[in-house]
Each structure stands twice: as structure tokens, then as C-alpha cells.
Write an enzyme that holds these catalytic residues in place. Sequence first.
Site, PDB file in Angstrom:
ATOM      1  N   GLU A 398      40.558  32.849  38.222  1.00  0.00           N
ATOM      2  CA  GLU A 398      41.584  33.702  37.621  1.00  0.00           C
ATOM      3  C   GLU A 398      42.635  34.156  38.619  1.00  0.00           C
ATOM      4  O   GLU A 398      43.833  34.199  38.307  1.00  0.00           O
ATOM      5  CB  GLU A 398      40.928  34.920  36.953  1.00  0.00           C
ATOM      6  N   HIS A 465      32.212  41.649  27.341  1.00  0.00           N
ATOM      7  CA  HIS A 465      33.091  40.869  26.467  1.00  0.00           C
ATOM      8  C   HIS A 465      33.748  41.749  25.407  1.00  0.00           C
ATOM      9  O   HIS A 465      34.266  41.234  24.421  1.00  0.00           O
ATOM     10  CB  HIS A 465      32.307  39.754  25.752  1.00  0.00           C
TER      11      HIS A 465
END
Length: 660
Positions: A398, A465
Amino acid sequence: MTDGQPALTREEQIELYKAIITPRKIEEKMLILLRQGRISKWFSGYGQEAVSVGTSMAMQDDEYICTMHRNLGVFTTRNVPLDRLFAQFQGKAEGFTKGRDRSFHFGTNEHRIVGMISHLGPQLGVADGLSLAHKLSGEQKISMVYTGDGGASEGDFHEALNVASVWQLPVLFVVENNQWGLSTPSREQFNFDSFTVKGPAYGMEAYTVDGNDIESVYRTTKALAESMRTRPRPVLLECKTFRIRGHEEASGTKYYPDGLIDEWSKKDPVENYEKTLIEAGILSASEADEIKKAAVKHIADMLEKADSYEKIVFDAEVELGDVYADFKNEEVKPSSDETKPMRMIDAIHDALDLAMDKHQNLVLMGQDIADYGGVFKATDGLMTKHGSDRVRNTPLCEAAIVGTGLGLSIQGYKSMVEMQFADFVTEGFTQIVNNLAKIHWRWGQKADVVVRMPTGAGVAAGPFHSQSNEAWFTHTPGLKVVYPSNAAEAKGLLLQAFEDPNPVMFFEHKGIYRSGEMEVPVGHYTLPFGKASVVRSGQTATIITYGMGVVKCKKLLSEVEEFADIELIDLRTLVPWDKETVLESVSKTGKVLLVTEDVKSGSFIHDISNEIQAEVFDHLDAPVMTLTSMDTAVPFAPELEEGFLPWSKLEAKIRQLLDY
């Protein structure tokens, strides 16, 4: 790599000598100015000049170089005006950051230099993006980026090399191995003798060179660069050298073993090169003396010019005005009245497709977004239509990918980075909040990057999440934060995000992706940032919310008769947010409830609460009330998650507000 390379001409050798003299003489002057208190800090490259000068001399003038602390020789080799460089050191308006950052923490597109930030790694991912732009444009160009041996311990180093190798990007990674990270010797930083072992591990070539031999550095770099231009690929080049002075002057060198500085001083790259040229008859002692005198005079003249610049004066309007690049935040109406039923995920897909058609310089990047179409299928089929160059699967890197987006932006591209889940953005946090967010304010560079953030709870996905992390970014000046609540707004706001040259954090609640259809305008249109939507008009109270809060509140207000006259406002964007609409509504109703799925501590709605109480306190008939999730992480079990979220408490909270 120098085999078969012709020997340097006398003219090339003299140019190398002149080039290495200038940073040395600046160093000597800066150390005096530091003692005099005329500059506040200095990161010395004394004894390492051959690395910066030799490598940058081998690059073409229109190829980007990403620098670090000890790369003064890059700036002088690229002919950066010394008066502006000295003004930068002095924190003056004529410097490259208008007094907002120090030393070499800046870039200049005119000279194809991208400076560092203090985190010793983010520049590596930026170099990936610079080279990706060359590759996409079909240019036979490379980028070069420096890291230190200490900085190479950062995760950014691994990610950038891995991405460059997977995508075969023409990046020359230069490890300036001076064998110490501040006071920590190499043996405590890594467990190998040479960075050449790193190259094969990433599937790339690796070479090592005497970093104090300027001709060896120059010839090796030149040979590598020429090869990489014709056969694009990443290469690792280690330059072994030594830091004669401290990490910065205040830290000193007492941690060095006795005799180590004396030993390396005998390998001084400036003195030894001068001696070599004189002994070879390339340069006479008097010619060398004249070159040094000319450099000293030029430095003195430019310092005098920098000294003549006035001290910077604080102007709040100027400071705030440079946080964002200029952008005409205008609404673009649909070209027709035609609509089509879409879920939010369909509208986002449609917006991405339209943006790719309109902006041929737009590149989409993310994990599994190509053939697979992303875990939520937002990009399904886009690679087939727009090609794998522009719709790119990424490694799990990322930080490097966000840095790549910035590098693309510097080269005139647009990019979108999809975080597979908003929670995973922590892996790219430094790039977003310290590089993307601050770069325009620091040196006027646009960061034309959209980061898509599938977010939110309610789907039993647990603490990693499901979290609502929008407030992490509303706290960071330089970012724009967008959070739609339905399909039509998601499409218009996402298309606006691609028009805006500033970095946009685009939040998409996973629970709304497929929760139902609505009529969405066909074709291209945009919605302006900072303009809230009055979802329902009313007189008795105001509810202000966004994202899933709009869905939950709208449903409840339509079901409970006593709530029929409550006004509901959808913020749509958090940065900027629509203060005018909010204050006007609260002034009218006198009661307000702020609702968010985020946890209570640090939630963005408290910023709005403060503004309401400061601006329209006299109009309030009740305290400003808030409703948030609990101050815990998001639990996994559905029963626990329901208790964590605010929705089961919404009706009671509204009644409390109305009854006050």
C-alpha cells in the site's frame, strides 16, 4: 558495468571536478553559518559528495531524481539557483517552500528533483510512479532515487523494490551506504556485508561501487542508465562511502571508534580526485585553485543575495491558501434527463468507467482490481476495456502504491488507489498524511490521487474490516474527504474527485453497496464538494449525518409519525463541509442531533458541534446532541456488533432531543 565504456575525456574530468568542488565549498560555508546561528540545522554530506555528483551527472537533465539529506551535490549539479537554495536553508519566502520546511525537504519540477520528507523511505515509492509514467508514455527515460543504508531498513524500501521489479520499472535505486544510521552502525542495522545481496532477492540486478571514487560512480551510473533506457528494468546500485560528520551537526560523532574518521579522511573524494587529476596532468594546481576560488566567490555572492531577502512575515491567508491546489469546484449537470436504476456499487463502477474514458491519463491501481474486478467488483471488466497498463493489479504494497500515485501525478497523470478495505490504509498512512496531504502546501506540487475506501460495519466482518476511520483524515489539512450515502451521489462525487487535482479520500460504506437501487443519471455529471443535501425538510429539529447514517435516519423518520417534521441533512463531504447549510438549518429548528457510525472519541461530528455552539448558540433550544458507536473496536459477533453500533439507540435519542 564500465567494461567497454570509453575513458573519460579531459573535459569530462574537469567538469566532474568542478561539480564536486561546489557542494564541498557550500558545506564549508554552511558549517560556519551554523556556528554563527545564521542557519538552524545542517545535514552534512561532507566526504560523500562523489555519490551525489557522480550519479546525477550521469542522468539526463529531464530525468527525475529523488533526493535525501546528503544529496546537496544533486541540487548543485542540476544548477538550482544558490540564492534560492540558501533562502530555503534560512526559511525565507524566496526558498522553495516559502519557509514552511527546511533543508532539502522540497522539490522543483523545473530541475526535475523530488525532495524527501523526514520518514526515510516514501521517496522510493514516488520514484516507482515517476518511472511508471515513463513506461506508460513509451519514453526511454529512467528515474533515480537515493536511500541510506539505515533508511533501507524501512518497509518502504522492500515495497518500492518489489513493485518496481514486478512491473519492471526503470528505477535506479541508489543505496548511499555510509555505514551508520545516526549512531547505529551497519552491523546493528542489517546482517549482510553488501546490498548487492538484496537485488537478486527482488529479481533485479545489483552492483556495488566505491562511493568515494567519483569517476567510478559516474561511469557505472552512466552505463546502467543507458542500459535501463533501452531495456526498462529496475537496478540496485550500492555506493560504499562514509559519513565524516554527524547525522546532523548537533548529534556529533563521539560514537565513532577512535581512528575511524582519520582512516576515512584519507579517502576524501574531493582531495583525492584533485590529486589524481593534477598527477595525471589533466589539471594544474593553479587551475584547481582558480576553480575553487570561482566556486567560493559564486557562493559568497549568492549568499549575500539570499541575506538581502527580508525575513518571512506570517500571513494566515497565504498559509491557508496554499493548502490546496486551485480547483473550480463546480457542478456539471447531466446532459439529459435519462436515468438508469443502479446500486451504489454499479454507480461507482460507472463513474470509474466514465472517468477512464474522459481522462486518458488516469491509472487505476489496487489489489485484485484487474481480472478479478476487485473484492467488491467495483472495477469488474474495466481492465478488458481499458487495458492492463491502466487498470493494474498491485502487490500488497500500500505504501509504495500510494507513493506511485504521487509519482504519476508529478509526471502529469491522475491515479486512483483502491484500498481493499479502508482498514488497510494504515499500511499507506505516511504517504497519505505526510506526502500527499502536505506536498502542495510545501512546494506547490499537485497530488492528483483518489484513494477509494470501502468502509463501515454491520456486515459481521470484525475489527479489521469494519472500522470507520474517516476522522483520521479529516484531521489532516491538505486532504479532501468524501462520503456519499447513495448511488447517484456516489457517482457524481467520484467523478468530481477525478476532476479535483488534490488528494481525495473517497469513503464507500460496504453496507450500502448492494442495499437497493435508485434512479441514477446516465452519462457524465459531477456534484460539488462542500455542498450538503437537505434530504428532508422540517421545523422541529435537525439531524446531521453522512454515509450509513443517512440511510438509517431516513428510514426511521419515514416510519415514525412523530418524526415527520424533522429536517435531515446529508453532509456528503466532510472536508470541505457545508457550514452554511448546517447553521441555517439549526438556526431554524433550534435542536440538533449529530449522528455517525464512527466511535465517540475524536469523531468528526464533534468539530461540527463546536462550530454550531460557537456560531448559533443563541438559537439553540436544547444542547447539541450526538450519537456514535461505542468507544471500542468493532466486534465480530452480530449480536455484539449490533450493540456497538448506534442504530438501535437512534429512535430513543431522537425522542430525547424532541422532549428536551
